[in-house]
Structure formats: C-alpha cells, structure tokens
Design a protein around this motif. Structure first.
Motif, PDB file in Angstrom:
ATOM      1  N   VAL A 250      32.937  44.334  31.689  1.00 50.85           N
ATOM      2  CA  VAL A 250      33.294  44.813  33.033  1.00 50.85           C
ATOM      3  C   VAL A 250      34.784  44.530  33.255  1.00 50.85           C
ATOM      4  O   VAL A 250      35.196  43.368  33.296  1.00 50.85           O
ATOM      5  CB  VAL A 250      32.455  44.087  34.110  1.00 50.85           C
ATOM      6  N   ARG A 251      35.573  45.583  33.408  1.00 55.01           N
ATOM      7  CA  ARG A 251      37.025  45.429  33.559  1.00 55.01           C
ATOM      8  C   ARG A 251      37.385  45.415  35.056  1.00 55.01           C
ATOM      9  O   ARG A 251      37.999  46.341  35.574  1.00 55.01           O
ATOM     10  CB  ARG A 251      37.743  46.558  32.820  1.00 55.01           C
ATOM     11  N   TRP A 252      36.973  44.334  35.720  1.00 56.49           N
ATOM     12  CA  TRP A 252      37.113  44.294  37.174  1.00 56.49           C
ATOM     13  C   TRP A 252      38.556  44.104  37.622  1.00 56.49           C
ATOM     14  O   TRP A 252      39.033  44.805  38.516  1.00 56.49           O
ATOM     15  CB  TRP A 252      36.212  43.211  37.780  1.00 56.49           C
ATOM     16  N   GLU A 253      39.257  43.157  37.026  1.00 58.88           N
ATOM     17  CA  GLU A 253      40.653  42.926  37.432  1.00 58.88           C
ATOM     18  C   GLU A 253      41.471  44.195  37.266  1.00 58.88           C
ATOM     19  O   GLU A 253      42.218  44.603  38.160  1.00 58.88           O
ATOM     20  CB  GLU A 253      41.280  41.791  36.610  1.00 58.88           C
ATOM     21  N   GLU A 254      41.306  44.847  36.137  1.00 57.09           N
ATOM     22  CA  GLU A 254      42.018  46.098  35.853  1.00 57.09           C
ATOM     23  C   GLU A 254      41.640  47.179  36.869  1.00 57.09           C
ATOM     24  O   GLU A 254      42.492  47.957  37.328  1.00 57.09           O
ATOM     25  CB  GLU A 254      41.646  46.535  34.437  1.00 57.09           C
ATOM     26  N   SER A 255      40.362  47.231  37.228  1.00 53.07           N
ATOM     27  CA  SER A 255      39.886  48.216  38.211  1.00 53.07           C
ATOM     28  C   SER A 255      40.579  48.017  39.558  1.00 53.07           C
ATOM     29  O   SER A 255      41.033  48.975  40.189  1.00 53.07           O
ATOM     30  CB  SER A 255      38.368  48.079  38.400  1.00 53.07           C
ATOM     31  N   VAL A 256      40.635  46.765  39.983  1.00 55.14           N
ATOM     32  CA  VAL A 256      41.272  46.445  41.275  1.00 55.14           C
ATOM     33  C   VAL A 256      42.756  46.791  41.238  1.00 55.14           C
ATOM     34  O   VAL A 256      43.293  47.404  42.176  1.00 55.14           O
ATOM     35  CB  VAL A 256      41.057  44.956  41.631  1.00 55.14           C
ATOM     36  N   ARG A 257      43.427  46.421  40.162  1.00 52.28           N
ATOM     37  CA  ARG A 257      44.871  46.715  40.062  1.00 52.28           C
ATOM     38  C   ARG A 257      45.112  48.221  40.080  1.00 52.28           C
ATOM     39  O   ARG A 257      46.083  48.701  40.651  1.00 52.28           O
ATOM     40  CB  ARG A 257      45.452  46.079  38.795  1.00 52.28           C
ATOM     41  N   ASN A 258      44.210  48.971  39.466  1.00 50.53           N
ATOM     42  CA  ASN A 258      44.332  50.430  39.451  1.00 50.53           C
ATOM     43  C   ASN A 258      44.192  51.001  40.866  1.00 50.53           C
ATOM     44  O   ASN A 258      44.941  51.904  41.268  1.00 50.53           O
ATOM     45  CB  ASN A 258      43.259  51.017  38.523  1.00 50.53           C
ATOM     46  N   MET A 259      43.233  50.456  41.643  1.00 47.36           N
ATOM     47  CA  MET A 259      43.055  50.929  43.021  1.00 47.36           C
ATOM     48  C   MET A 259      44.278  50.591  43.878  1.00 47.36           C
ATOM     49  O   MET A 259      44.736  51.417  44.683  1.00 47.36           O
ATOM     50  CB  MET A 259      41.780  50.324  43.622  1.00 47.36           C
ATOM     51  N   ILE A 260      44.814  49.405  43.701  1.00 47.05           N
ATOM     52  CA  ILE A 260      46.006  48.998  44.469  1.00 47.05           C
ATOM     53  C   ILE A 260      47.183  49.908  44.124  1.00 47.05           C
ATOM     54  O   ILE A 260      47.923  50.358  44.998  1.00 47.05           O
ATOM     55  CB  ILE A 260      46.343  47.515  44.192  1.00 47.05           C
ATOM     56  N   GLU A 261      47.315  50.210  42.843  1.00 48.47           N
ATOM     57  CA  GLU A 261      48.397  51.090  42.376  1.00 48.47           C
ATOM     58  C   GLU A 261      48.292  52.474  43.011  1.00 48.47           C
ATOM     59  O   GLU A 261      49.296  53.135  43.275  1.00 48.47           O
ATOM     60  CB  GLU A 261      48.304  51.211  40.845  1.00 48.47           C
ATOM     61  N   LYS A 262      47.058  52.890  43.307  1.00 50.01           N
ATOM     62  CA  LYS A 262      46.845  54.215  43.911  1.00 50.01           C
ATOM     63  C   LYS A 262      46.803  54.150  45.440  1.00 50.01           C
ATOM     64  O   LYS A 262      46.359  55.080  46.100  1.00 50.01           O
ATOM     65  CB  LYS A 262      45.565  54.839  43.360  1.00 50.01           C
ATOM     66  N   GLY A 263      47.275  53.038  46.005  1.00 53.70           N
ATOM     67  CA  GLY A 263      47.459  52.972  47.458  1.00 53.70           C
ATOM     68  C   GLY A 263      46.420  52.222  48.251  1.00 53.70           C
ATOM     69  O   GLY A 263      46.514  52.137  49.484  1.00 53.70           O
ATOM     70  N   VAL A 264      45.379  51.653  47.598  1.00 54.20           N
ATOM     71  CA  VAL A 264      44.369  50.897  48.338  1.00 54.20           C
ATOM     72  C   VAL A 264      44.976  49.566  48.796  1.00 54.20           C
ATOM     73  O   VAL A 264      45.498  48.806  47.983  1.00 54.20           O
ATOM     74  CB  VAL A 264      43.111  50.638  47.478  1.00 54.20           C
ATOM     75  N   ASP A 265      44.903  49.311  50.093  1.00 49.45           N
ATOM     76  CA  ASP A 265      45.398  48.022  50.604  1.00 49.45           C
ATOM     77  C   ASP A 265      44.338  47.282  51.421  1.00 49.45           C
ATOM     78  O   ASP A 265      44.543  46.154  51.852  1.00 49.45           O
ATOM     79  CB  ASP A 265      46.678  48.197  51.425  1.00 49.45           C
ATOM     80  N   THR A 266      43.178  47.929  51.612  1.00 55.10           N
ATOM     81  CA  THR A 266      42.072  47.284  52.325  1.00 55.10           C
ATOM     82  C   THR A 266      40.784  47.458  51.523  1.00 55.10           C
ATOM     83  O   THR A 266      40.368  48.578  51.226  1.00 55.10           O
ATOM     84  CB  THR A 266      41.890  47.898  53.733  1.00 55.10           C
ATOM     85  N   PHE A 267      40.195  46.324  51.167  1.00 55.53           N
ATOM     86  CA  PHE A 267      38.921  46.324  50.446  1.00 55.53           C
ATOM     87  C   PHE A 267      37.834  45.829  51.386  1.00 55.53           C
ATOM     88  O   PHE A 267      37.979  44.774  52.003  1.00 55.53           O
ATOM     89  CB  PHE A 267      38.996  45.405  49.222  1.00 55.53           C
ATOM     90  N   ILE A 268      36.771  46.606  51.512  1.00 51.90           N
ATOM     91  CA  ILE A 268      35.624  46.172  52.313  1.00 51.90           C
ATOM     92  C   ILE A 268      34.514  45.792  51.343  1.00 51.90           C
ATOM     93  O   ILE A 268      33.948  46.649  50.655  1.00 51.90           O
ATOM     94  CB  ILE A 268      35.173  47.272  53.295  1.00 51.90           C
ATOM     95  N   GLU A 269      34.264  44.479  51.254  1.00 49.38           N
ATOM     96  CA  GLU A 269      33.227  43.955  50.363  1.00 49.38           C
ATOM     97  C   GLU A 269      31.903  43.997  51.102  1.00 49.38           C
ATOM     98  O   GLU A 269      31.738  43.349  52.130  1.00 49.38           O
ATOM     99  CB  GLU A 269      33.562  42.521  49.945  1.00 49.38           C
ATOM    100  N   ILE A 270      30.969  44.758  50.563  1.00 46.12           N
ATOM    101  CA  ILE A 270      29.680  44.970  51.229  1.00 46.12           C
ATOM    102  C   ILE A 270      28.575  44.263  50.458  1.00 46.12           C
ATOM    103  O   ILE A 270      28.318  44.572  49.294  1.00 46.12           O
ATOM    104  CB  ILE A 270      29.401  46.476  51.366  1.00 46.12           C
ATOM    105  N   GLY A 271      27.942  43.291  51.123  1.00 48.09           N
ATOM    106  CA  GLY A 271      26.857  42.537  50.500  1.00 48.09           C
ATOM    107  C   GLY A 271      27.017  41.049  50.703  1.00 48.09           C
ATOM    108  O   GLY A 271      28.033  40.593  51.231  1.00 48.09           O
ATOM    109  N   PRO A 272      26.013  40.269  50.304  1.00 44.28           N
ATOM    110  CA  PRO A 272      26.038  38.820  50.516  1.00 44.28           C
ATOM    111  C   PRO A 272      27.187  38.142  49.767  1.00 44.28           C
ATOM    112  O   PRO A 272      27.633  38.630  48.736  1.00 44.28           O
ATOM    113  CB  PRO A 272      24.695  38.355  49.926  1.00 44.28           C
TER     114      PRO A 272
END
Length: 304
Positions: A250-272
């Motif tokens: 699971v390439r999670w860190e890379e996934s997050v960095r990719n989203m930030i690079e594409k302009g994501v600045d707010t993450f809504i974490e859904i779940g416990p």
C-alpha cells in the motif's frame, strides 16, 4: 483553488458502537445499514453496535468497516460537502471507489465480505503475520527486507512508519535485523495473516472471480489506487487494481503526496479513530485533516 479529499482508513480501527449514533440520527446512514443487512449473510448492526468477538475477525471486520464508512459518508455529503478525489488505505479503498461512483454501495459491501473470507483463509492461522517498523526510512527497510525470503513491505504509511508482512518466522527475523540496523521500535500487529504479500496471490485470483459479479460504473470523480499511488479516472482499470491490491504494498505516503501536488489541502477522514490524521501530520503539516467518526463531529464541517 482549495480541493477536498475523502479518505478512509484500513483494518484495525474497528470499535464496538461505530456509527451507531449515525444510524440513530440520520435517515441516510440508517438506509446504508439496512441495505447492508439485506445483502450480507450476518447481522451487520449486531457486529457494529453490540459487544462481540467477531468485529475483530477479518471475515466480518471488512464488511462492518466499509458499511460504517459509507453510512457516515452519506450524512457528510448531505451537509453539502463533496470530494474532489477519494482514497482509502487497503480496505478503505472499496469505500473510496463506491463514493467515486465506480460501483454501488451494496456491491462494495458484498465484495469486501468475500474479500475478508478469502484473505482470512489464504494462509493457515499462525503462519503469517505483520509488523510495524518505526524510525527507519523506506529505503533503509527495503535494503534489508529485499535480501530476505518470505518477508516484504506491506504498507508505506508515512515517514518513520512502515509495515512488513510475511511468514511469521521470517517477519520475526526481519524485526531483529531491523532493530539491529537502527529501528526505534518494532511492533508485531494483531492480524490473522500476512496481508499485502505474495502469499495472498491466490486470494487475489479468487477475488477476481468475485469482481466478475460486480457492475462497474463510470467514475464521477477520480480515486487514488494503493497499487501505484496514481489517480484512477477510468473504471475499467479498477478490477485489475483491486486484485493486485490484495498482494501488493500500500503506497499511502506517495498517494497523499500525489493528492497534495494536485491541489488537495483538506482531507476528511471518515471512520473510527484518527489513524490517517496521524499519518498526515508526518507527511505534510500544512494540510488540514478533519476526522468524522462521531455524529457530533459533523459540526466541524460548519466551522471550516
């Protein structure tokens, strides 16, 4: 321009009572649980809301968590919040794809029920395990683990936290080697198998047969796949990616960095829990993370 990502955690965050307040206070959330009850072969509300042992059994955990994620998402969206992209860590990717329009909520829940069964039975209990390695870089861990047999990296979560997977004796040997090489801490995880390893290739193949029964539909927004950490906009790639996801890291860190690079600045974490919020703090402290796990957390959406 500001962009929002809905993100969903993986297994391990489950807790008795999860989303019960959504079930009791939201008609939309209740509908998700009621539909899940119709498509599952067990009482989803009993697993999620009442004290029981099965909630920690992969066969039940996966469907329980995805139902919880989707039930909460319905009410978040009802408050006028829509994502520009979705992503989920391992199991959470099924919720992400459903929210992105790739398949129905019912198909997501039915499929992870079968995924849980297949993963649970892939390797006899006690033969495989996973361990979190803290305080080492991905490169340092790769250099050691890649030279060993029957062990590999399962999750690249964030700087300083990586998970290894494989045969129990091989993972224990790797933990010793990594500790000697400078790991701050190594923690064996309470899991029933060597998930995201080569030992689940057969489970991936069988999952492919289950996915043949799923009606895939065009994505309304992209999601980010664990397998490559890239945006997926063509749903026709989804089946093969989900098969590979079972036995790939699971390439999670890379996934997050990719989203930030594409302009994501707010993450809504859904779940416990706040697992993803913790990872995000280590990846990039400049982005905002809002966790929605309790019904009262919805107030946070009005404050942002």
């Amino acid at each position: 321009m500001s962009k929002i990502a809905f993100v969903y955690p993986g297994q391990g965050v489950q807790t008795v009572g999860m989303a019960q307040d959504f079930y009791e206070n939201s008609v939309l959330s209740k509908e998700v649980f009621d539909k899940a009850d119709q498509v599952l072969d067990f009482d989803i509300k009993k697993i999620c809301f009442q004290e029981n042992q099965e909630i920690n059994d992969t066969e039940y955990t996966q469907a329980a968590l995805v139902t919880t994620y989707l039930a909460i998402t319905k009410e978040v969206e009802n408050r006028g919040i829509k994502p520009d992209v979705t992503a989920g860590l391992s199991l959470g990717e099924y919720a992400a794809i459903a929210v992105s329009g790739g398949f129905s909520y019912e198909d997501a829940i039915k499929t992870v029920r079968q995924r849980g069964i297949l993963m649970n039975r892939a390797v006899p209990k006690g033969e495989g395990t996973m361990a979190a390695i803290l305080g080492m870089t991905a490169e340092q861990i790769d250099n050691i683990v890649n030279k060993m047999e029957n062990v590999s990296v399962a999750n690249y979560n964030c700087p300083g936290q990586i998970v290894i997977t494989g045969k129990k004796d091989a993972v224990e040997k790797a933990m010793e080697s990594l500790k000697e090489a400078g790991a701050r801490r190594t923690v064996e995880l309470n899991v029933s198998g060597p998930f995201h390893s080569q030992f689940l290739k057969e489970a991936g193949k069988k999952l492919g047969e289950q996915l043949e029964k799923v009606q895939f539909t065009p994505l309304t927004i992209p999601y980010v796949t664990n397998v490559t950490a890239q945006y997926v906009e063509d749903v026709n790639k989804t089946k093969e990616l989900l098969i590979k996801q079972v036995y790939s890291p699971v390439r999670w860190e890379e996934s997050v960095r990719n989203m930030i690079e594409k302009g994501v600045d707010t993450f809504i974490e859904i779940g416990p829990g706040k697992t993803i919020a913790g990872f995000l703090r280590k990846i990039d402290r400049n982005v905002k993370c809002i966790n929605i796990s309790q019904y009262e957390d919805l107030k946070k959406l009005n404050q942002n």
